[in-house]
Design a protein around this motif. Structure first.
Motif, PDB file in Angstrom:
ATOM      1  N   ASP A  11      -7.176   3.314   7.983  1.00 13.77           N
ATOM      2  CA  ASP A  11      -8.017   2.658   6.980  1.00 13.77           C
ATOM      3  C   ASP A  11      -7.376   1.365   6.485  1.00 13.77           C
ATOM      4  OD1 ASP A  11      -9.877   4.672   7.193  1.00 13.77           O
ATOM      5  OD2 ASP A  11      -9.171   5.757   5.400  1.00 13.77           O
ATOM      6  N   GLU A  12      -6.076   1.408   6.275  1.00 16.27           N
ATOM      7  CA  GLU A  12      -5.375   0.221   5.774  1.00 16.27           C
ATOM      8  C   GLU A  12      -5.352  -0.892   6.828  1.00 16.27           C
ATOM      9  OE1 GLU A  12      -3.924  -1.846   2.716  1.00 16.27           O
ATOM     10  OE2 GLU A  12      -4.570   0.242   2.614  1.00 16.27           O
ATOM     11  N   ILE A  13      -5.149  -0.522   8.090  1.00 18.53           N
ATOM     12  CA  ILE A  13      -5.177  -1.512   9.172  1.00 18.53           C
ATOM     13  C   ILE A  13      -6.557  -2.143   9.254  1.00 18.53           C
ATOM     14  CG2 ILE A  13      -5.130  -1.781  11.691  1.00 18.53           C
ATOM     15  CD1 ILE A  13      -2.819   0.244  11.721  1.00 18.53           C
ATOM     16  N   GLN A  14      -7.594  -1.328   9.166  1.00 19.44           N
ATOM     17  CA  GLN A  14      -8.963  -1.847   9.221  1.00 19.44           C
ATOM     18  C   GLN A  14      -9.229  -2.817   8.062  1.00 19.44           C
ATOM     19  OE1 GLN A  14     -11.941   1.215   9.406  1.00 19.44           O
ATOM     20  NE2 GLN A  14     -13.621  -0.227   9.561  1.00 19.44           N
ATOM     21  N   ARG A  15      -8.797  -2.461   6.876  1.00 16.32           N
ATOM     22  CA  ARG A  15      -9.009  -3.303   5.700  1.00 16.32           C
ATOM     23  C   ARG A  15      -8.253  -4.627   5.826  1.00 16.32           C
ATOM     24  NH1 ARG A  15      -7.079   0.061   2.064  1.00 16.32           N
ATOM     25  NH2 ARG A  15      -8.937   1.334   2.226  1.00 16.32           N
ATOM     26  N   GLU A  16      -6.994  -4.551   6.231  1.00 14.32           N
ATOM     27  CA  GLU A  16      -6.180  -5.761   6.347  1.00 14.32           C
ATOM     28  C   GLU A  16      -6.674  -6.670   7.474  1.00 14.32           C
ATOM     29  OE1 GLU A  16      -3.742  -7.062   4.500  1.00 14.32           O
ATOM     30  OE2 GLU A  16      -3.968  -5.424   3.079  1.00 14.32           O
ATOM     31  N   LEU A  17      -7.017  -6.091   8.618  1.00 18.98           N
ATOM     32  CA  LEU A  17      -7.494  -6.916   9.725  1.00 18.98           C
ATOM     33  C   LEU A  17      -8.825  -7.585   9.395  1.00 18.98           C
ATOM     34  CD1 LEU A  17      -6.667  -4.987  13.009  1.00 18.98           C
ATOM     35  CD2 LEU A  17      -5.704  -7.120  12.185  1.00 18.98           C
ATOM     36  N   SER A  18      -9.670  -6.901   8.642  1.00 21.28           N
ATOM     37  CA  SER A  18     -10.943  -7.511   8.242  1.00 21.28           C
ATOM     38  C   SER A  18     -10.714  -8.777   7.438  1.00 21.28           C
ATOM     39  CB  SER A  18     -11.775  -6.527   7.424  1.00 21.28           C
ATOM     40  OG  SER A  18     -12.170  -5.445   8.211  1.00 21.28           O
ATOM     41  N   SER A  19      -9.730  -8.750   6.565  1.00 17.94           N
ATOM     42  CA  SER A  19      -9.439  -9.953   5.787  1.00 17.94           C
ATOM     43  C   SER A  19      -8.678 -10.988   6.615  1.00 17.94           C
ATOM     44  CB  SER A  19      -8.676  -9.604   4.519  1.00 17.94           C
ATOM     45  OG  SER A  19      -7.422  -9.063   4.839  1.00 17.94           O
ATOM     46  N   GLY A  72      -0.919 -11.489  18.539  1.00 19.13           N
ATOM     47  CA  GLY A  72       0.454 -11.678  18.065  1.00 19.13           C
ATOM     48  C   GLY A  72       0.490 -12.120  16.614  1.00 19.13           C
ATOM     49  N   TYR A  73      -0.343 -13.098  16.297  1.00 17.84           N
ATOM     50  CA  TYR A  73      -0.438 -13.577  14.910  1.00 17.84           C
ATOM     51  C   TYR A  73      -0.928 -12.457  13.990  1.00 17.84           C
ATOM     52  CZ  TYR A  73      -2.795 -15.651  10.892  1.00 17.84           C
ATOM     53  OH  TYR A  73      -3.246 -15.918   9.632  1.00 17.84           O
ATOM     54  N   LEU A  74      -1.972 -11.739  14.428  1.00 17.51           N
ATOM     55  CA  LEU A  74      -2.532 -10.671  13.603  1.00 17.51           C
ATOM     56  C   LEU A  74      -1.513  -9.546  13.403  1.00 17.51           C
ATOM     57  CD1 LEU A  74      -6.132 -10.520  15.083  1.00 17.51           C
ATOM     58  CD2 LEU A  74      -5.484 -11.364  12.822  1.00 17.51           C
ATOM     59  N   ARG A  75      -0.756  -9.221  14.442  1.00 13.13           N
ATOM     60  CA  ARG A  75       0.252  -8.169  14.329  1.00 13.13           C
ATOM     61  C   ARG A  75       1.366  -8.580  13.371  1.00 13.13           C
ATOM     62  NH1 ARG A  75       4.097  -5.719  19.110  1.00 13.13           N
ATOM     63  NH2 ARG A  75       4.873  -3.995  17.875  1.00 13.13           N
ATOM     64  N   HIS A  76       1.775  -9.839  13.438  1.00 13.61           N
ATOM     65  CA  HIS A  76       2.807 -10.336  12.533  1.00 13.61           C
ATOM     66  C   HIS A  76       2.343 -10.256  11.081  1.00 13.61           C
ATOM     67  CE1 HIS A  76       6.006 -12.824  10.924  1.00 13.61           C
ATOM     68  NE2 HIS A  76       5.091 -13.602  10.372  1.00 13.61           N
ATOM     69  N   GLU A  77       1.154 -10.751  10.808  1.00  9.33           N
ATOM     70  CA  GLU A  77       0.625 -10.723   9.446  1.00  9.33           C
ATOM     71  C   GLU A  77       0.385  -9.295   8.964  1.00  9.33           C
ATOM     72  OE1 GLU A  77       0.233 -13.352   7.353  1.00  9.33           O
ATOM     73  OE2 GLU A  77       1.202 -14.533   8.916  1.00  9.33           O
ATOM     74  N   LEU A  78      -0.037  -8.435   9.867  1.00 14.18           N
ATOM     75  CA  LEU A  78      -0.243  -7.031   9.527  1.00 14.18           C
ATOM     76  C   LEU A  78       1.077  -6.362   9.174  1.00 14.18           C
ATOM     77  CD1 LEU A  78      -2.630  -5.035   9.463  1.00 14.18           C
ATOM     78  CD2 LEU A  78      -2.005  -4.369  11.768  1.00 14.18           C
ATOM     79  N   GLY A  79       2.139  -6.712   9.900  1.00 12.60           N
ATOM     80  CA  GLY A  79       3.464  -6.164   9.598  1.00 12.60           C
ATOM     81  C   GLY A  79       3.954  -6.563   8.227  1.00 12.60           C
TER      82      GLY A  79
END
Length: 126
Positions: A11-19, A72-79
Motif C-alpha cells: 500500500d505504501e509503495i502504491q501511494r508513494e509511486l502514485s505521487s 532507477g529514479y523511481l526506486r531511488h526516490e522510493l528508497g
C-alpha cells in the motif's frame, strides 16, 4: 504477521509511486494518464511488481517502456521515502483488469437484455 507487513508495504509503495509519477519527465510517462492498480512485493522485499493501467490503451506499450527507463529514479526516490532495509526492484506490467471488468459488465448487460426481451415476447404470446 508477515502477510500484514507485506500488505502495508504494498500500500505504501502504491501511494508513494502514485505521487512520484508526477515528477517523471519522460514524455512517454507524463503525457499519459496512468493509474497504479496493484502492487505485489515478494516476501524478501527484493522485487515489486507494479501493475499499471493507462487511460489511452494505444500508448500503453510506450508508457511501460518509459516507466522501465525511469525505474532507477523511481526506486531511488522510493528508497528515500520508505526507508526500508532493501528497496525493491520495480517491475512494471500492464494491467488489463479494468478492460476485462468492462467486458464482463458488457456480457452481463447483453444477457439481461436478452432475458428481458424473451420475457416480453412470452407475455405477448399469452
Amino acid at each position: 504477521m508477515a502477510k500484514n507487513r507485506i500488505n502495508r508495504i504494498n500500500d505504501e509503495i502504491q501511494r508513494e509511486l502514485s505521487s512520484l509519477l508526477r515528477t517523471v519527465k519522460d514524455p512517454r510517462v507524463c503525457d499519459t494518464m496512468i493509474s497504479i492498480t496493484h502492487v505485489d512485493t515478494t516476501n524478501d522485499l527484493r522485487y515489486s511488481k507494479i501493475f499499471v493501467s493507462a487511460l489511452d490503451k494505444s500508448k500503453e506499450k510506450d508508457m511501460i517502456k518509459g516507466l522501465k527507463s525511469a525505474s532507477g529514479y523511481l526506486r531511488h526516490e522510493l528508497g528515500i521515502a520508505l526507508q526500508l532495509r532493501y528497496t525493491p526492484e520495480l517491475v512494471f506490467e500492464a494491467d488489463d483488469s479494468i478492460a476485462y471488468g468492462s467486458h464482463i459488465l458488457e456480457v452481463l448487460r447483453d444477457i439481461e437484455t436478452k432475458e428481458s426481451s424473451s420475457t416480453a415476447n412470452e407475455e405477448e404470446d399469452v
